[in-house]
Scaffold this motif. Structure first.
Motif, PDB file in Angstrom:
ATOM      1  N   TYR A 184      35.126  45.435  22.195  1.00  0.00           N
ATOM      2  CA  TYR A 184      35.540  44.781  23.419  1.00  0.00           C
ATOM      3  C   TYR A 184      36.842  43.699  22.962  1.00  0.00           C
ATOM      4  O   TYR A 184      36.711  43.056  22.320  1.00  0.00           O
ATOM      5  CB  TYR A 184      34.493  44.117  23.867  1.00  0.00           C
ATOM      6  N   TYR A 185      37.973  44.420  23.736  1.00  0.00           N
ATOM      7  CA  TYR A 185      39.277  43.291  23.195  1.00  0.00           C
ATOM      8  C   TYR A 185      39.479  42.801  24.465  1.00  0.00           C
ATOM      9  O   TYR A 185      40.327  41.776  24.566  1.00  0.00           O
ATOM     10  CB  TYR A 185      40.295  44.306  22.985  1.00  0.00           C
ATOM     11  N   ARG A 186      39.499  43.458  25.863  1.00  0.00           N
ATOM     12  CA  ARG A 186      40.268  43.008  27.048  1.00  0.00           C
ATOM     13  C   ARG A 186      39.581  43.645  28.149  1.00  0.00           C
ATOM     14  O   ARG A 186      38.577  44.390  27.967  1.00  0.00           O
ATOM     15  CB  ARG A 186      41.398  43.632  26.824  1.00  0.00           C
ATOM     16  N   SER A 187      40.018  43.156  29.318  1.00  0.00           N
ATOM     17  CA  SER A 187      39.449  44.083  30.405  1.00  0.00           C
ATOM     18  C   SER A 187      40.610  44.826  31.179  1.00  0.00           C
ATOM     19  O   SER A 187      41.838  44.538  30.879  1.00  0.00           O
ATOM     20  CB  SER A 187      38.932  43.168  31.590  1.00  0.00           C
ATOM     21  N   CYS A 188      40.485  45.800  32.079  1.00  0.00           N
ATOM     22  CA  CYS A 188      41.552  46.561  32.970  1.00  0.00           C
ATOM     23  C   CYS A 188      41.098  46.389  34.302  1.00  0.00           C
ATOM     24  O   CYS A 188      40.246  46.368  34.782  1.00  0.00           O
ATOM     25  CB  CYS A 188      41.453  47.849  32.599  1.00  0.00           C
ATOM     26  N   THR A 189      42.367  46.709  34.998  1.00  0.00           N
ATOM     27  CA  THR A 189      42.128  46.420  36.576  1.00  0.00           C
ATOM     28  C   THR A 189      42.776  47.851  37.191  1.00  0.00           C
ATOM     29  O   THR A 189      44.057  48.213  36.838  1.00  0.00           O
ATOM     30  CB  THR A 189      43.178  45.504  37.065  1.00  0.00           C
ATOM     31  N   VAL A 190      42.142  48.396  37.910  1.00  0.00           N
ATOM     32  CA  VAL A 190      42.461  49.555  38.563  1.00  0.00           C
ATOM     33  C   VAL A 190      42.481  49.745  40.118  1.00  0.00           C
ATOM     34  O   VAL A 190      41.791  49.074  40.604  1.00  0.00           O
ATOM     35  CB  VAL A 190      41.614  50.790  38.029  1.00  0.00           C
ATOM     36  N   SER A 191      43.542  50.366  40.721  1.00  0.00           N
ATOM     37  CA  SER A 191      43.554  50.529  42.061  1.00  0.00           C
ATOM     38  C   SER A 191      43.727  51.886  42.556  1.00  0.00           C
ATOM     39  O   SER A 191      43.562  52.904  41.712  1.00  0.00           O
ATOM     40  CB  SER A 191      44.884  49.858  42.510  1.00  0.00           C
ATOM     41  N   ALA A 192      43.407  52.253  43.836  1.00  0.00           N
ATOM     42  CA  ALA A 192      43.391  53.745  44.109  1.00  0.00           C
ATOM     43  C   ALA A 192      44.467  54.611  43.549  1.00  0.00           C
ATOM     44  O   ALA A 192      44.134  55.890  43.390  1.00  0.00           O
ATOM     45  CB  ALA A 192      43.406  53.832  45.667  1.00  0.00           C
TER      46      ALA A 192
END
Ligand code: BGP
Length: 490
Positions: A326-334
């Motif tokens: 676990y290093y980071r998070s990500c954000t996703v959109s459609a």
């Protein structure tokens, strides 16, 4: 708040980033031994040098890279620097390095075994005794300090001869070569090693260096993945038989993923993206392909060829625990074309100097999410901050930024354990002693609590210097994390 006694505290490394000694003791060449330290088009990406001096496609694009062209054999060029060859020379520093780990009161050390040190081409019938001897020595040294070994059997590499012969994991024959290697390790270390990982970041690796495949395109990749699933399941079953009481996991890259907005299309895409990542744990932890497999493969224009016995093999080799980085998070959109460490920018988070969003709360979220879904013990086997450090004239490194990162993440881990009641076996921080970066081939992207005097081209004394975070971490371990709340971390 703290964790219980017996919690496994330690560090993690991988052979091609840490060990060096690439020609010692009859070791064979591994896929990573052909990666240079970077290339002009992609200053932060590794690449292959082809025999005519031209470059293969850059690996900075890592997850989408076209790797080695079919049929091509890479050659080492005198003009290039290959970071894995020396790495930071754990091969000749293991006693000193393990003593430094013991100085922090580690009780676990995660490292990978170099497959080509044990089977130089992957095709031999018998293991290379000298290669095994090196790991005998490492394990004996760990035992001297009561440090438990946690072995990654395959951390993103394989003997290059094997990769070229069978197109890496795309070839079903690679499963047998892997099992021969596993059996050699299990018989040798059955009395000294309890914790094993069959693969590293199996949901993120792709292409030549990691999977030995000449292409990283989805239709090749998912077939290769199926063979890795089978290899892991068989290794778990064989491992349990040879080593009763042994504990098997596989390791996953688990950035947490958020939807960019509450727009239903973003939420739906978020679910699809999370499934692309958790697909790997679904199969390996539950022992069968999930209901959404067909949809996932169709969207990826891939299909998996299975033999009749495969379902049974998967069922019989499920994992005992789930480990992850676990290093980071990500954000996703459609609209996102997601990969496990890509994603859209998150306006609520700051980034590291290498552009990875810093998100400690995401770790607590992740621990809860994964435990809810699988109900198996978890093990955080990689976490940390890649940052450029300065070695001061007096030999100190004042890495307060690293301490901040580790403090925030460890607090969230302990909250997940104590408040949310998530069972976590341990925590091994990545690159406990500075090592070469996987994604960039750089030395200046450092993770360790011990500084290694070496630059991006391998120049330096290789002398080790404990950083400020070294003493801080020792105190955290000594108090099982209680010091994180008391402001007396040292
Ligand atoms: C993981 C790998 C490690 C390690 C780490 C940090 O993906 O399992 O091998 O290197 O990430 O990544 P990097 O070195 O690219 O900063």
């Amino acid at each position: 708040m703290k964790v219980n006694d017996g919690f496994l505290w330690g560090g993690a490394t991988a052979s091609f980033q840490f060990e060096g000694g690439y020609q010692e003791d009859d070791r064979g060449m591994s896929t990573h031994d052909y990666e240079t330290d970077g290339c002009l088009e992609h200053p932060r990406g590794n690449t292959y040098k082809m025999p005519d001096g031209s470059t293969g496609k850059a690996r900075s694009s890592f997850f989408h890279a076209e790797s080695l062209p079919e049929g091509a054999v890479p050659t080492l060029l005198k003009s290039e620097y290959y970071p894995s060859h020396q790495a930071v020379d754990f091969y000749h520093h293991y006693k000193e390095d393990i003593a430094l780990m013991a100085g922090m009161h580690y009780n676990v050390f995660r490292f990978s075994i170099s497959w080509s040190r044990i089977f130089p081409t992957g095709l031999e019938d018998e293991p290379n005794e000298a290669g095994l001897q090196f790991y005998d020595n490492v394990i004996a040294e760990l035992k001297k300090y009561n440090i438990e070994p946690l072995i990654t059997i395959c951390h993103d590499e394989m003997p290059i001869a094997l990769a070229l012969k069978y197109n890496g994991w795309y070839g079903r024959e690679t499963i047998d070569a892997y099992l021969k290697y596993c059996k050699a390790l299990f018989h040798r270390y059955k009395d000294s090693c309890r914790y094993w990982l069959t693969f590293n970041e199996i949901n993120a690796v792709r292409g030549f260096a990691s999977c030995g495949t000449h292409s990283s395109k989805d239709h090749i990749h998912y077939q290769a993945v199926h063979h890795m699933f089978l290899a892991s399941a068989k290794a778990v079953a064989i491992g349990h038989e040879i080593m009763p009481g042994s504990q098997f996991g596989a390791m996953y890259a688990l950035s947490e993923i958020y939807p960019a907005t509450c727009k239903p299309e973003d939420i739906f895409r978020h679910m699809q993206c999370r499934r692309e990542s958790l697909f790997f744990i679904d199969v390996m932890s539950r022992g069968y392909y999930p209901s959404y497999t067909e949809d996932l493969l169709t969207r990826r224009h891939a299909k998996i060829e299975m033999y009749p016995e495969d379902e049974e093999i998967l069922k019989k080799g499920t994992l005992d625990y789930i480990s992850f980085s676990y290093y980071r998070s990500c954000t996703v959109s459609a609209q996102s074309d997601f990969n496990v460490i890509g994603g859209d920018p998150n306006p609520y988070l700051k980034n590291t100097d290498w552009g990875w969003p810093i998100d400690a709360l995401g770790l607590r979220y992740c621990l809860n999410e994964i435990y809810d879904r699988y109900q198996k013990p978890l093990f955080i086997v990689e976490n940390g901050l890649g940052a450029a450090d300065t070695l001061e004239e007096d030999g100190t490194v004042n890495d307060d930024y690293r301490i901040d990162f580790l403090r925030d993440h460890l607090k969230e881990m302990i909250k997940a354990i104590v408040i949310d009641k998530v069972p976590v076996l341990g925590y091994t921080m990545w690159g406990c002693i500075d090592l070469v970066s996987l994604s960039t081939g750089e030395m200046k992207k450092r993770y360790g609590t011990v500084y290694v005097d070496m630059d991006d081209k391998g120049n330096g004394t290789l002398k080790r210097y404990p950083k400020k975070s070294y003493y801080w971490m020792k105190n955290v371990i000594d108090t099982n994390g209680e010091s994180l709340w008391k402001g007396n971390e040292g």
